[in-house]
Design a protein around this motif. Structure first.
Motif, mmCIF file in Angstrom:
data_model
loop_
_atom_site.group_PDB
_atom_site.id
_atom_site.type_symbol
_atom_site.label_atom_id
_atom_site.label_comp_id
_atom_site.label_asym_id
_atom_site.label_seq_id
_atom_site.Cartn_x
_atom_site.Cartn_y
_atom_site.Cartn_z
ATOM 1 N N UNK A 109 -3.148 8.547 12.561
ATOM 2 C CA UNK A 109 -3.532 9.932 12.284
ATOM 3 C C UNK A 109 -4.404 10.494 13.395
ATOM 4 N N UNK A 110 -5.311 9.667 13.932
ATOM 5 C CA UNK A 110 -6.128 10.145 15.060
ATOM 6 C C UNK A 110 -5.234 10.469 16.252
ATOM 7 N N UNK B 72 -16.447 10.744 17.454
ATOM 8 C CA UNK B 72 -16.655 11.815 16.480
ATOM 9 C C UNK B 72 -18.130 12.187 16.499
ATOM 10 N N UNK C 247 -13.582 1.250 14.559
ATOM 11 C CA UNK C 247 -13.157 1.368 15.954
ATOM 12 C C UNK C 247 -13.559 2.695 16.585
ATOM 13 N N UNK D 220 -5.526 14.086 4.911
ATOM 14 C CA UNK D 220 -5.031 14.137 6.296
ATOM 15 C C UNK D 220 -4.028 15.256 6.475
ATOM 16 N N UNK E 120 -5.703 5.395 -0.575
ATOM 17 C CA UNK E 120 -4.471 5.645 0.169
ATOM 18 C C UNK E 120 -3.913 7.035 -0.130
ATOM 19 N N UNK E 121 -3.922 7.428 -1.392
ATOM 20 C CA UNK E 121 -3.341 8.731 -1.755
ATOM 21 C C UNK E 121 -4.293 9.873 -1.384
ATOM 22 N N UNK F 32 2.276 7.926 8.035
ATOM 23 C CA UNK F 32 0.916 8.450 8.158
ATOM 24 C C UNK F 32 0.803 9.872 7.611
ATOM 25 N N UNK G 124 -6.639 9.915 0.938
ATOM 26 C CA UNK G 124 -6.720 10.101 2.389
ATOM 27 C C UNK G 124 -5.434 10.724 2.919
ATOM 28 N N UNK H 270 0.856 -1.172 0.000
ATOM 29 C CA UNK H 270 0.000 0.000 0.000
ATOM 30 C C UNK H 270 0.903 1.237 0.000
ATOM 31 N N UNK H 271 0.352 2.382 -0.428
ATOM 32 C CA UNK H 271 1.127 3.627 -0.404
ATOM 33 C C UNK H 271 1.694 3.858 1.000
ATOM 34 N N UNK I 32 -4.457 1.119 5.436
ATOM 35 C CA UNK I 32 -5.252 2.327 5.696
ATOM 36 C C UNK I 32 -5.806 2.364 7.122
ATOM 37 N N UNK I 33 -6.222 1.205 7.621
ATOM 38 C CA UNK I 33 -6.765 1.166 8.982
ATOM 39 C C UNK I 33 -5.709 1.629 9.995
ATOM 40 N N UNK J 293 -3.105 3.534 9.368
ATOM 41 C CA UNK J 293 -2.814 4.955 9.196
ATOM 42 C C UNK J 293 -3.896 5.821 9.840
ATOM 43 N N UNK J 294 -5.161 5.392 9.740
ATOM 44 C CA UNK J 294 -6.227 6.170 10.398
ATOM 45 C C UNK J 294 -5.995 6.228 11.897
ATOM 46 N N UNK J 295 -5.615 5.087 12.482
ATOM 47 C CA UNK J 295 -5.370 5.036 13.929
ATOM 48 C C UNK J 295 -4.215 5.974 14.306
ATOM 49 N N UNK K 40 -13.548 4.914 11.425
ATOM 50 C CA UNK K 40 -13.546 3.520 10.978
ATOM 51 C C UNK K 40 -14.297 2.676 12.021
ATOM 52 N N UNK L 234 -11.317 9.945 6.271
ATOM 53 C CA UNK L 234 -9.916 9.939 6.696
ATOM 54 C C UNK L 234 -9.778 9.425 8.127
ATOM 55 N N UNK L 235 -10.729 9.775 8.998
ATOM 56 C CA UNK L 235 -10.519 9.548 10.430
ATOM 57 C C UNK L 235 -11.398 8.458 11.048
#
Lengths: 287, 189
Positions: free
Chosen positions: A20-21, B95, B61, B21, B14-15, A57, B17, A7-8, A13-14, A16-18, B59, B56-57
């Motif tokens: 980033x938060x 959120x 969880x 971000x 991926x790009x 991230x 987001x 992946x990039x 992605x999951x 990276x979201x974690x 999911x 982006x943020x």
């Protein structure tokens, strides 16, 4: 080019979201260590896994990445991390501080002042400044909660009692915006003044210890000290032997077995830039 | 679920987001600056910026609270398909999304715990427009002062008084986004 098998920027992605938060919460509470679910990276803990995850991230395709290890662009850790992101994110790389958009660093802040739009990512081994004074996480967390930082001042005082001065020369603790005491990672205390009021975003990633923290731009970070023993940024009392710089942080290099030594800028880009402009030190050769 | 709910997500997750971000990071790190984010086409009444911020943020969880007009079947379906975020009450949410009046009273959102101030809510506040004038902002991320047309000041002053606890806020309008972390001091002028 980006390796199609990944992946990039390597992480999914999951993940990276974690991350980033966690970065955003770190930005919102400057100096507070946000726990995050650090991942296994294709390098051992201690080689910058925290910094690598934060960088992954944050990277976007147009970025120019600079990676330094103790100020140097050409050491193993820096070269391998730079190559890792070239391969997995396809980003551009540079050694010039002013051209970089993201700089991952191990234990230095570049000599060239940073600017808005840049992100400085620190690799952090032990994020908890109180850890060597109090090994229990439950207790250090409580101490941060209660703003109970007396123990840190006792440590600095013991330095003075024993050595006549504050002997802590790296990982020198700072207080962020009058609230959290923060470990700036093992940067030399020479670099501490650059933490405060920096126009760049500073992010700290500790992979093994699973913590992320941050200094937003223009954030105040005050090195702890005493009224009668104020903080001093220190360096070796020499000029750079290659470029003659008087005010850069120096590495001491042993050159033979008869006591010969030279002092050179730890920041290789800064030193090379000065030499290219014609500055010559004691042992340097004119360009 | 309608077929429409399947559309409007990132085409290159991926790009897109990563780019979004980076803008959100700059917005949160420099309170008062207005950034542009793009890449998603969420259903009305969500703005593009609010939809992108969710992609982006949020999911599976993170618990999401939809307030007011945002709490409609179309949005719920879109959020469920694209983020998988479970819907929650305001008191439990990580959120919360809605207009300022729909989110009121904001004192019900999570502000974190004294030992874990990061366990707090992030509000995504839908606005008509964002403009760099209005209440004066100072604090981390701001060199001298910044200005942003906040919907009110009292709630943000009360939130700042809780520091290091408190909620964090993203303001969205169209494809524009601005951030207001709990660390920012707000003064009406």
């Amino acid at each position: 080019m980006t390796d199609q098998a990944y992946n990039f920027a390597y992480l999914d992605e999951q993940t990276k979201r974690m991350i980033r938060r966690a970065i955003l919460k770190g930005i919102a509470v400057p100096g507070y260590q946000v726990p995050f679910a650090s991942r296994e990276m294709p390098m051992p803990y201690g080689w910058g896994t925290g910094g690598v995850q934060v960088t992954a991230a944050c990277l976007v395709p147009g970025d120019r990445l600079k990676v330094i290890d103790q100020g140097a662009d050409d050491t193993t850790n820096a070269v391998s991390i730079r190559r890792f992101f070239q391969r997995t994110a396809g980003v551009g790389v540079t050694e010039a501080t002013a051209e970089a958009t993201v700089i991952q660093t191990r234990h230095r802040i570049p000599e060239t002042p940073l600017a808005e739009g840049q992100i400085l990512v620190y690799q952090v081994p032990i994020p908890e400044p109180l850890r060597f004074l109090e090994p229990r996480e439950t207790e250090t967390r409580k101490m941060h909660e209660l703003e109970e930082y007396g123990l840190m001042h006792v440590k600095l005082y013991e330095d003075i009692a024993r050595h006549g001065q504050i002997a802590t020369s790296y990982a020198y603790p700072v207080k962020v915006e009058g609230r959290y005491v923060m470990d700036p990672s093992p940067i030399p205390r020479f670099d501490n003044p650059k933490l405060s009021g920096n126009p760049a975003i500073q992010l700290f990633g500790a992979g093994r210890e699973q913590r992320i923290y941050a200094l937003p731009p223009w954030t105040e970070a005050v090195s702890l000290d005493f009224e009668d023993h104020p903080f001093h940024a220190t360096k070796a009392p020499h000029d750079c032997d290659l470029c003659g710089a008087k005010h850069s942080y120096l590495d001491e290099v042993i050159t033979d077995d008869t006591g010969g030594r030279m002092f050179v800028c730890s920041d290789t880009d800064f030193c090379a830039g000065r030499r290219a402009k014609g500055h010559v030190g004691r042992l340097g050769e004119a360009a | 679920m309608t077929a429409h709910a399947l559309e409007g997500g990132f085409t290159e997750a991926s790009v897109q987001s990563a780019r979004a971000f980076r803008e959100i990071l700059e917005a949160m790190a420099r309170p008062g600056t207005i950034r542009k984010i793009a890449g998603a086409q969420p259903p009305a009444p969500l703005s593009i910026a609010a939809g992108v911020a969710l992609l982006v943020l949020a999911d599976p969880t993170t618990r999401l609270h939809l307030a007011g007009d945002a709490d409609c079947p179309v949005v719920r379906d879109w959020v469920a398909f694209h983020t998988g975020a479970p819907l929650a009450s305001a008191e439990d949410a990580d959120f919360a999304l809605g207009t300022w009046s729909a989110l009121h009273p904001v004192s019900r959102f999570r502000i974190g715990q004294p030992d874990y101030p990061d366990r707090s809510a992030t509000l995504i506040v839908e606005c008509d427009r964002l403009a760099p004038h209005g209440p004066c902002l100072t604090g981390p991320g701001i060199e001298t002062a910044a200005w942003l047309n906040l919907p009110e000041t009292a709630a943000f002053r009360a939130n700042r008084a809780l520091f290091p606890l408190g909620f964090d806020t993203l303001f969205t309008a169209g494809d524009r986004i601005a951030g207001l972390p709990r660390s920012t001091r707000v003064e009406a002028i």
